[in-house]
Design a protein around this motif. Structure first.
Motif, short mmCIF file in Angstrom:
data_model
loop_
_atom_site.label_atom_id
_atom_site.label_comp_id
_atom_site.label_asym_id
_atom_site.label_seq_id
_atom_site.Cartn_x
_atom_site.Cartn_y
_atom_site.Cartn_z
N TYR A 1 53.95 37.12 32.78
CA TYR A 1 54.86 36.52 33.65
C TYR A 1 55.67 35.56 32.90
O TYR A 1 56.90 35.67 33.00
N TYR B 1 44.61 41.79 35.31
CA TYR B 1 45.60 40.94 35.87
C TYR B 1 45.13 39.35 35.89
O TYR B 1 46.03 38.67 35.38
N ALA C 1 48.19 38.26 33.52
CA ALA C 1 49.42 38.04 34.26
C ALA C 1 49.86 36.87 33.73
O ALA C 1 51.40 36.79 33.80
N PRO C 2 49.28 35.52 33.60
CA PRO C 2 50.03 34.50 33.21
C PRO C 2 50.82 34.72 31.98
O PRO C 2 52.00 34.30 31.66
N SER C 3 50.40 35.28 30.95
CA SER C 3 51.39 35.58 29.80
C SER C 3 52.42 36.60 29.92
O SER C 3 53.46 36.45 29.70
#
Lengths: 388, 191
Positions: free
Chosen positions: B37, B29, B33-35
């Protein structure tokens, strides 16, 4: 052949699974999918945005709600070895799969051997296995099964790998699986002219502790038992001091605790290297005596797959309890039978390979002090615990 | 190049996830997660839907980590694929009649909102530059197919061109993108 031309990009983007079988069997379509998949991979990562702060905890909570997590230190060594072997196998060319190993088998044979032993553990657990003989499928299934592990499952006896059928709790068998996977990974690396790589320090320590717990029983069964213990000083990553009873039926090895400044009673440690020493020590002098180590319990058995001791016997309840420890013991306790009669000093990694039968026992394999005959007997028996 | 994925790391995370090691999910995560999201946000334009898409992607990974095959792409790509699929599902459900081309034309470029030292930032920047330099006809075809999951036929309708032309533009654009990324030091097998 009808090509699913309109579906190739969708398939590459993670949709249209019906195109999968054709793509797998059709080089031109596979190449088109590979290109589109790579491009999609880049597109997916073209931007970054910080998710809202609460999302992380919500994701984790939602995940463990559908599949409980397993904090399982007993499986970490096996997990790491599965990953390392997986990377290696994925990199092999067809010719490398057929490369001969040191014992005359092929890389493919070794992987089949590992797959079979993973399968034996699964069979003993009553887990239905996939058809086919892919190592990755079996190791995945074993990992997933372990990930479901409660105490009941982990205590369930399963076969250890080896010629003689011995059963141990699953938690111990996993350490043996790590041991075997490491050794065969390095067998494969050597077969394709790559240097061996030891396990991570903590994992090596776990593997060694597993083997050492079995050593006194093997010494006893080999007819080389005698009073007293041998101080085994394993140096470098994964190392530590272990007091190994020379065959006392109700004893086992576990780490000794140095007590700087407190001389060991009874038998002074030689202060100068003797002629048998192979090289400089990697650890400083310790003051370890038998009074700092307590009795432990192990029956004759085998540490690694393959060369089972012919007289190996089932473990008693105390052995099982000793083996429950996730980490090598650190506590000292009163000794039962007196002094150590010899010291053996060698790198931990080398001792692990010796246990696997990958390092010959030679007069210069270790630094030996004290009763040389006892020390060499210990090493000779340790070397019979190894892999096929 | 320091943020190009490590195959060994992905294989290790996969093994830990199969063994239900929650720390591996946390690590995945934090890394990816930044990619995921940002991709979901690009597709849906809605923070709430994007959170749902990301959550479902990671839960899917946790439930079935064996389905991730590191030999076919990185864990980041896999997670983004899961998030994309879910985001497109949400979009279709919420706006079945949406005019994709209008939406595409009005879509402002999403600028990075995380610091440059975040893992993946250099790679993301390289991708944006390669995409920016693609011919606009290719870019539109790629965006409609990739971000909105449109078929060739739908892309052709949106662009007002024959299906064969839509397919040709999409494939040429994807090939050009992969070639340019490779030339920038990001080979295809690192995606």
């Amino acid at each position: 052949m009808v090509h699913p031309d309109d579906l190739l990009e969708s398939f590459a983007f993670g949709e249209a699974p019906e195109a999968g079988p054709h793509v797998a069997a059709c080089p031109p379509c596979s190449a088109q999918v590979e290109l589109a998949r790579a491009a999609a991979g880049w597109l997916a990562t073209s931007h970054l945005a910080t998710p809202p702060p609460g999302l992380r905890s919500r994701v984790l909570a939602a995940a463990v709600a559908v599949r409980p997590s397993s904090s399982a230190p007993f499986s970490s060594a096996y997990v790491a070895e599965v990953a390392d072997l997986g990377v290696l196998l994925d990199s092999l060319s067809p010719a490398q799969w057929s490369a001969p190993t040191a014992d005359g088998r092929s890389v493919r044979d070794l992987v089949r051997h590992l797959t079979g032993n993973d399968g034996n553990v699964l069979a003993d657990l009553g887990v239905a296995q996939p058809s086919g003989h892919l190592w990755k499928d079996r190791s995945d299934l074993l990992l997933r099964t372990v990930g479901q592990g409660d105490e009941t499952l982990l205590a369930r006896p399963v076969r250890l790998a080896g010629k003689v059928p011995i059963r141990r709790p699953l938690r111990d068998a996993l350490t043996q699986r790590a041991f075997e996977t490491w050794i065969h990974r390095d067998d494969i690396r050597l077969a394709i002219a790559l240097p061996p790589i030891p396990p991570a320090s903590a994992h090596l320590a776990r593997i060694l502790a597993f083997g050492l717990a079995l050593l006194p029983g093997a010494i006893q069964a080999a007819g080389r038992a005698r009073p007293g213990s041998v101080l085994l000083t394993l140096t470098g990553p994964g190392g530590g001091d272990h007091l190994v009873p020379m065959g006392t039926p109700a004893s086992s090895a576990h780490p000794a605790q140095p007590r700087p400044g407190q001389p060991r009673p009874g038998q002074p440690r030689p202060s100068q290297p003797g002629p048998s020493q192979a090289g400089p020590s990697q650890v400083g002098p310790s003051q370890v005596g038998p009074s700092q180590v307590g009795p432990s319990q192990v029956g004759p058995s085998q540490a690694g797959p393959g060369r089972a001791h012919p007289q190996a016997a089932p473990l008693d309840a105390a052995t099982a309890e000793a083996a429950r420890q996730d980490e090598p013991r650190a506590e000292a306790a009163p000794a039962g039978d007196g002094l150590w009669i010899a010291e053996v000093r060698m790198p931990a990694e080398r001792f692990g390979r010796l246990m696997a039968g990958r390092v010959p026992v030679t007069p210069t394999i270790a630094v030996v002090q004290g009763d040389r005959s006892a020390a060499l007997d210990l090493l000779a028996v340790a070397a019979t615990l190894g892999c096929e | 190049m320091s943020d190009v994925r490590s195959l060994a790391d992905d294989v290790r995370l996969r093994a830990q996830l199969v063994a239900a090691d929650e720390s591996a999910l946390t690590e995945a995560y934090d890394l990816h997660a930044p990619s995921a999201y940002a991709l979901a946000l690009r597709i849906t334009g809605d923070p709430s839907w994007s959170e749902d898409a990301v959550q479902e992607a990671f839960v899917e990974l946790w439930r079935h980590p064996e389905r991730f095959d590191p030999t076919t792409g990185s864990l980041r790509t896999w997670l983004c694929m899961l998030a994309r699929r879910r985001a497109i599902d949400l979009l279709r459900r919420q706006s079945a009649q949406r005019d994709h081309l209008t939406r595409l034309a009005g879509q402002a470029p999403v600028e990075p909102t995380v610091e440059d030292d975040v893992v993946g930032a250099a790679q993301a920047k390289a991708v944006r530059e390669c995409v920016r330099d693609l011919p606009v006809l290719y870019r539109d075809a790629i965006a409609l197919a990739y971000y909105y999951g449109l078929s060739y036929r739908q892309v052709a309708v949106e662009l007002g061109v024959p299906e064969g032309t839509a397919k040709s533009r999409l494939r040429s654009g994807l090939r050009l993108l992969a070639e340019r990324m490779s030339a920038a030091g990001y080979p295809m097998d690192a995606a």
